[in-house]
Scaffold this motif. Structure first.
Motif, PDB file in Angstrom:
ATOM      1  N   PRO A  34      48.992  71.684  41.087  1.00 38.01           N
ATOM      2  CA  PRO A  34      48.165  70.491  41.283  1.00 38.01           C
ATOM      3  C   PRO A  34      47.384  70.121  40.030  1.00 38.01           C
ATOM      4  CG  PRO A  34      47.196  72.381  42.382  1.00 38.01           C
ATOM      5  CD  PRO A  34      48.536  72.817  41.900  1.00 38.01           C
ATOM      6  N   PRO A  35      47.021  68.841  39.880  1.00 34.73           N
ATOM      7  CA  PRO A  35      46.200  68.414  38.742  1.00 34.73           C
ATOM      8  C   PRO A  35      44.757  68.840  38.943  1.00 34.73           C
ATOM      9  CG  PRO A  35      46.587  66.580  40.222  1.00 34.73           C
ATOM     10  CD  PRO A  35      47.378  67.724  40.772  1.00 34.73           C
TER      11      PRO A  35
ATOM     12  N   PHE B 125      46.869  70.317  34.332  1.00 36.78           N
ATOM     13  CA  PHE B 125      47.270  70.882  35.620  1.00 36.78           C
ATOM     14  C   PHE B 125      46.785  72.323  35.739  1.00 36.78           C
ATOM     15  CE2 PHE B 125      50.164  67.359  34.996  1.00 36.78           C
ATOM     16  CZ  PHE B 125      50.261  66.805  36.266  1.00 36.78           C
TER      17      PHE B 125
ATOM     18  N   ASP C 123      53.845  61.660  40.263  1.00 39.68           N
ATOM     19  CA  ASP C 123      54.491  62.654  41.119  1.00 39.68           C
ATOM     20  C   ASP C 123      55.459  63.510  40.314  1.00 39.68           C
ATOM     21  OD1 ASP C 123      55.210  63.783  43.804  1.00 39.68           O
ATOM     22  OD2 ASP C 123      57.155  62.909  43.284  1.00 39.68           O
TER      23      ASP C 123
ATOM     24  N   LEU D 236      45.488  62.114  41.841  1.00 35.27           N
ATOM     25  CA  LEU D 236      45.478  61.988  40.392  1.00 35.27           C
ATOM     26  C   LEU D 236      45.268  60.533  39.970  1.00 35.27           C
ATOM     27  CD1 LEU D 236      45.894  62.962  37.523  1.00 35.27           C
ATOM     28  CD2 LEU D 236      48.343  63.163  37.993  1.00 35.27           C
TER      29      LEU D 236
ATOM     30  N   ARG E 231      53.503  66.087  38.326  1.00 37.19           N
ATOM     31  CA  ARG E 231      53.068  67.175  39.189  1.00 37.19           C
ATOM     32  C   ARG E 231      54.241  68.108  39.519  1.00 37.19           C
ATOM     33  NH1 ARG E 231      52.905  70.967  42.497  1.00 37.19           N
ATOM     34  NH2 ARG E 231      51.275  71.170  44.069  1.00 37.19           N
TER      35      ARG E 231
ATOM     36  N   ASP F 209      49.174  64.672  45.910  1.00 36.49           N
ATOM     37  CA  ASP F 209      48.562  65.021  44.622  1.00 36.49           C
ATOM     38  C   ASP F 209      48.669  63.882  43.618  1.00 36.49           C
ATOM     39  OD1 ASP F 209      47.612  67.498  45.326  1.00 36.49           O
ATOM     40  OD2 ASP F 209      49.312  68.611  44.515  1.00 36.49           O
ATOM     41  N   SER F 210      49.780  63.143  43.652  1.00 34.96           N
ATOM     42  CA  SER F 210      49.944  62.013  42.727  1.00 34.96           C
ATOM     43  C   SER F 210      48.901  60.942  43.002  1.00 34.96           C
ATOM     44  CB  SER F 210      51.346  61.423  42.855  1.00 34.96           C
ATOM     45  OG  SER F 210      51.565  60.916  44.173  1.00 34.96           O
TER      46      SER F 210
ATOM     47  N   GLU G 237      51.485  67.946  48.925  1.00 38.72           N
ATOM     48  CA  GLU G 237      51.975  67.879  47.556  1.00 38.72           C
ATOM     49  C   GLU G 237      52.250  66.436  47.147  1.00 38.72           C
ATOM     50  OE1 GLU G 237      55.797  69.372  44.893  1.00 38.72           O
ATOM     51  OE2 GLU G 237      55.117  70.623  46.556  1.00 38.72           O
TER      52      GLU G 237
END
Length: 401
Positions: A199-200, A291, A190, A385, A193, A381-382, A378
């Motif tokens: 975003p990745p 990213f 996180d 990933l 990011r 996103d972690s 958001e």
């Protein structure tokens, strides 16, 4: 306004961290859920709650309808999605412990549920709230590093912490726990990011279980530390727990519900030999991420470190930042002037003060004084990933996120 909050999951995070900070910051804990009667009674006594406010099952609690302003969900990794979906159906705001789920499709279910609800979900990415990493982000936002090109980040788990949580503890096997890179490094992914501000898109990863296996056990080792004749084992539970404050984590994990430390080591999971505990998660992993902003990042997460901290470098076109979280040290090098600057940031408190600060930010949202700390998409996103990194590690491939 005094927000009212129910705590689902009365373990260390739910009861000892979030409930404690919520009460200290002016919220009122009104209901508890936990399958362990002794633990439930112990936490209820702290908050002066009667038996009718305590539940062994989250479905029984939600059968009451909406009886509080918000809920904290700090159940085990594989038991987050069900109660979160039900909470959103009832319009609760949710503070959701990470990792939030064990598979990527569940992220989309939660996003859809939040979109259809009046409630909002905040994922417990507490490191964003720390003074240390907010200072790092402040340097980025100031432009002093120029354009960010790369990130080098290491999570130093500490040998004893890995043994506690990922060999003997709740995150030793995946499933039912999340993969190691998500369970331990969801915070770090996180942060990557957040710093990359995008975003990745692509990831590769290497890692395996190197050491905590039966064939690595020293000759003559017993199945429990209390009966083991081996001298000098770094993972001796008697030394790990017997030399730490009995009223703080990690010892309180063993003694929750009134169990003595001696009994826990003799009978419980935290007294087992680390070479025969049956864990299957990796103990050293490296991840490389690209990213959408063009920033590339490397994360290394390892059990084989002496300290329990995060270290990082941010590499920019006009400068470099180096940081060591445990000591609160930030070092800046300006390529244009040749100068260097050193900052020292307060890192006291759990997760460097992040637990308390995240609770404060969430309470400000509940009171209508601020937006939700981080939008859910958001925050996820972690997790996307991490799932892609685990696919890459297992397949030996480069994966799209």
């Amino acid at each position: 306004m005094t927000p009212t909050v129910a705590i689902l999951g009365c373990g260390n995070r739910g009861a000892d961290v979030y409930a404690r900070h919520l009460s200290a910051q002016g919220a009122r804990v009104t209901h508890l859920v936990d399958p362990r009667p002794a633990r439930l009674a112990e936490v209820a006594a702290r908050h002066g709650l009667p038996p009718e406010a305590c539940f062994l099952d989250w479905k029984a609690f939600f059968a009451l309808g909406r009886v509080a302003d918000a809920v904290v969900i700090a159940t085990p990794d594989d038991a987050h999605v069900g109660p979160c979906l039900r909470a959103l159906e009832l319009g609760y705001d949710v503070l959701l412990e990470k990792p939030v789920c064990l598979s990527e499709p569940e992220l989309d279910r939660l996003l859809a549920a939040e979109a259809a609800s009046t409630g909002r979900v905040t994922v417990c990415h507490v490191l964003r709230a720390t003074a240390f990493f907010r200072a790092v982000r402040g340097v980025l936002d100031s432009g002093r590093l120029g354009k960010l090109i790369g990130i080098q980040h290491a999570e130093n788990v500490a040998f004893w912490h890995y043994a506690h949580s990922y060999v003997r503890g709740n995150w030793a096997q995946s499933p039912p726990a999340a993969p190691f890179v998500l369970a331990k490094s969801g915070h770090d992914l996180d942060l990557l990011r957040w710093f990359a501000d995008a975003p990745p898109v692509r990831v590769s990863s290497e890692g395996c279980l190197n050491h905590f296996r039966p064939e690595e056990a020293p000759p003559g080792a017993s199945d429990r530390c209390v009966t083991c004749p081996v001298v000098g084992c770094p993972y001796d539970a008697r030394r790990i727990y017997g030399t730490r404050d009995p009223d703080r984590w990690p010892v309180t994990v063993l003694t929750a519900g009134g169990v003595s430390l001696a009994e826990a080591l003799a009978r419980g999971p935290y007294g087992r030999c680390v070479y025969g505990a049956g864990n299957d998660v990796v103990d050293h992993q490296a991840v490389t991420v690209t990213f959408a902003s063009g920033v590339t990042a490397q994360l290394t997460v390892s059990a084989f470190t002496h300290n329990n901290t995060r270290t990082l470098k941010l590499l920019g076109t006009h400068g470099e930042l180096r940081g060591q979280m445990e000591r609160g040290e930030i070092e800046l090098h300006d390529f244009r002037t040749g100068g260097a600057e050193r900052l020292c940031v307060d890192t006291s408190g759990n997760h460097g003060g992040g637990d308390e600060a995240l609770v404060a930010a969430w309470l400000a949202f509940l009171r209508g004084e601020a937006d939700v700390p981080t939008p859910l998409a958001e925050s996820f996103d972690s997790h996307r990933l991490a799932f892609a990194a685990e696919r890459a590690r297992l397949r030996g491939t480069v994966e799209q996120v």
